[in-house]
Design a protein around this motif. Sequence first.
Motif, short mmCIF file in Angstrom:
data_model
loop_
_atom_site.label_atom_id
_atom_site.label_comp_id
_atom_site.label_asym_id
_atom_site.label_seq_id
_atom_site.Cartn_x
_atom_site.Cartn_y
_atom_site.Cartn_z
N THR A 1 16.90 -5.55 -6.86
CA THR A 1 16.31 -6.87 -7.06
C THR A 1 16.99 -7.59 -8.23
O THR A 1 17.37 -8.77 -8.11
CB THR A 1 14.80 -6.73 -7.36
OG1 THR A 1 14.24 -5.83 -6.42
CG2 THR A 1 14.08 -8.06 -7.27
N PRO B 1 8.02 -7.06 -15.24
CA PRO B 1 8.66 -8.26 -14.69
C PRO B 1 9.25 -9.18 -15.77
O PRO B 1 10.35 -9.71 -15.61
CB PRO B 1 7.51 -8.96 -13.96
CG PRO B 1 6.51 -7.88 -13.69
CD PRO B 1 6.64 -6.90 -14.80
N ASP C 1 14.52 4.32 -9.53
CA ASP C 1 14.09 3.42 -8.47
C ASP C 1 15.19 2.39 -8.16
O ASP C 1 15.38 1.43 -8.88
CB ASP C 1 12.80 2.72 -8.92
CG ASP C 1 12.32 1.72 -7.90
OD1 ASP C 1 12.70 1.85 -6.71
OD2 ASP C 1 11.57 0.81 -8.28
N LEU D 1 12.45 -7.77 -17.03
CA LEU D 1 13.52 -7.87 -16.04
C LEU D 1 14.10 -9.28 -15.98
O LEU D 1 15.32 -9.46 -15.85
CB LEU D 1 13.02 -7.42 -14.66
CG LEU D 1 12.74 -5.91 -14.53
CD1 LEU D 1 12.28 -5.58 -13.11
CD2 LEU D 1 13.97 -5.07 -14.89
N TYR E 1 20.07 1.17 -15.82
CA TYR E 1 18.61 1.32 -15.68
C TYR E 1 18.06 2.05 -16.90
O TYR E 1 17.20 1.54 -17.61
CB TYR E 1 18.31 2.11 -14.41
CG TYR E 1 16.88 2.03 -13.93
CD1 TYR E 1 15.85 2.63 -14.65
CD2 TYR E 1 16.56 1.35 -12.75
CE1 TYR E 1 14.54 2.56 -14.23
CE2 TYR E 1 15.24 1.28 -12.31
CZ TYR E 1 14.24 1.88 -13.05
OH TYR E 1 12.96 1.82 -12.63
N ARG F 1 15.37 0.24 -5.75
CA ARG F 1 14.92 -1.09 -5.31
C ARG F 1 14.81 -2.08 -6.47
O ARG F 1 15.23 -3.22 -6.36
CB ARG F 1 13.56 -0.98 -4.59
CG ARG F 1 13.70 -0.84 -3.09
CD ARG F 1 12.34 -0.67 -2.47
NE ARG F 1 11.62 0.42 -3.14
CZ ARG F 1 10.33 0.70 -2.96
NH1 ARG F 1 9.61 -0.04 -2.15
NH2 ARG F 1 9.76 1.72 -3.57
N THR F 2 14.25 -1.59 -7.60
CA THR F 2 14.14 -2.45 -8.79
C THR F 2 15.52 -2.91 -9.22
O THR F 2 15.75 -4.09 -9.49
CB THR F 2 13.44 -1.68 -9.93
OG1 THR F 2 12.20 -1.18 -9.44
CG2 THR F 2 13.21 -2.55 -11.13
#
Lengths: 314, 370
Positions: free
Chosen positions: A268, A237, A262, A240, A208, A264-265
């Motif tokens: 995903t 986005p 984070d 990513l 990250y 969650r990111t």
Amino acid sequence: MQRTNFKRMKATLRLLYVLPFLLTLNAASARLRVVATTPDIAALVQEVGGSEIDLVTLARPTEDPHAVEPKPSLMVKLNRADVLIHGGAELEDGWLTPLLQGARNAKIAPGAPGNIRANQGVPMLEIPSVLDRSAGDIHAAGNPHYLVDPVNAKLAAATITEALTRLDPGSASVFRANYTRFSAVLDAKLEQWRKLMEPARGRHAAAYHNSWVYFARRFGFTIDLFLEPKPGIPPSPGHLAEVVSKMKQEQARIILTDSYLDRRTAQTVASRAEAVVVEVSHFPGGIKGTEAGYIPLLDKLVGDIAAAFKTNQP
Amino acid sequence: MQGLELSLSGAVDPYFRANANILFQVDSGGETLVEVEEAWMETVSLPANLQLRAGQIMTDFGRHNPTHPHQWAFVDAPLVLARFFGPDGLRNLGARISWLAPTPFYSELMLTVQNSHGGTASSFRGGGHSHGHEAAEHLPFALRHADNDRSIEGVEDMLLTPRYAMSFDLSDTQVLLLGTSAAFGPNSSGGQGGGETRTEIYGIDATWKWKAVTHHAGFPFVSVQTEALVRRYDAGAFDWADEDDGNGLSDLATGAPATLDRETLLDYGAYAQLLYGFRKGWVAGLRVDCVFGTRGDYESGRFAFGDDELGRDPSRADRWRLSPNLTWYPTEFSKIRFQYNFDDRKTEGIDHSVWLQFEFLLGAHAAHKF
């Protein structure tokens, strides 16, 4: 009347005799008051200082070390310190600078003998040739997340030992003995960790935040994909999507994510790139089961990361 | 453009460090104005937990006054601070000594001694003019000129600002800071020989902040900051018959030049602001503001300026304001802020205003204080 005055004078004189002894006693029993900025440095200081020092840590293991709240109570801790041991690579600058300015403690002011940079002698990676903020939040002194490499931790422990020995010569033998014991454990452990990390050799991983290069280099894998487009800049986005396709290309199957980031990111991205998220931390206590110190932290990191590489073969 | 601030700081030598904040502004005529907000030197290693700062300094009164505009959580300053300390805040040439007390918790005592004269010492010898009254824009504060400037004779003629602040960690994630401040100094209100007119301002403040134990870049957080201030202002006696231009303030009943007696004016004000950093880079804020003053003798409606009958002084009239805002920090080096003000002035009516603020920062990390 005169008699009592004389008596009182004698009592005062007696106290004057005793006072210097009391003061020396106090000085002899006073332990070095050491402030460490982050919990990883604190863990190394604890290994060397043992019970001969009073140790205070400013940052908590679960928080983002770049953005610790400069609480007035931390200023008070710095005011009363004999030694300050910090990373020396600008990680803490944003909050440590104003605290030090308010602390009015000449012993630990920048440049003073009690202001210790733990990275003295550590070969720093990613020292930028050009300093430009358009590259994100980069540090002139290089990547400041160097202590997850056990070899660097050993160098830092040596620096800490040298500093404590110089500032409290009375406990020098204890500090040196503690260091010798710790570095022996570290050497033995490093062999174990290298073996465990075999599955990672030559592979790729993503992270990250760019804070795991030292670890990756030590154990022979590469991290060149980051969810943050630039250090400290939140993921977009578009970026990513690019990371996902590059992860597939490089067959990077794990994403290292510091516990304060984070999740969650990261999750995903992982699900789209057929990868797994490994929650990591630089600090003992940052993730469960690492509270006991530097060695338990590395045990956990190596265990989790090695397992992720093993079970997620390309 | 509100301003371009250049800030420089660093160690001068092992004994001093220095700081300078220089503000450049481009006015509507295209002229560039330069203002030295702060420029000071501070001792690094004074004994006994003392610290001395000298130069052009922002007065350590409360929480808001000693902050630069780029550190503000709202586009504008709280009403009560703007009313008592002027649009630029209370700052002047002088010195500040502070002492960190040897208590187990944070406890600091400060005393600032400054020049009481000049445009950035509103309420004192820099005594301002009343703003916002269309018909009589050039009317002086409290309807009298500031001709009562006694020279400096002793330390009591300087601007003296003591402050005491203490802080406690309520838990691992919560901090509380409490402070009390006062500012004392002479003012120039009234005619020559109008008496020893002085101003006293008192304030209390409280700040509470919560930051998550697993925060990222400082988010999420919640903070509350509030200050309450009182001003006691001696308005000196003034006789408009002494003014020779002939078009001054007149008595409504007789038409003769007005004679104002010495009086003491009391003003109060407070604000409270709530900030919620709900996700990385995003802060929602809400501020409630109010100011009010006791009606002075000069506001009793007995006076006129030209054909204008004068009642309540707009610069002391009741006013309250509600300001929600939203700030986005794409990185810690830039920000975009959107703010709405609901502004209710008892003498002028209700105003609605919308602000858009954009700010960027070049150079090293902005070290931020609590």
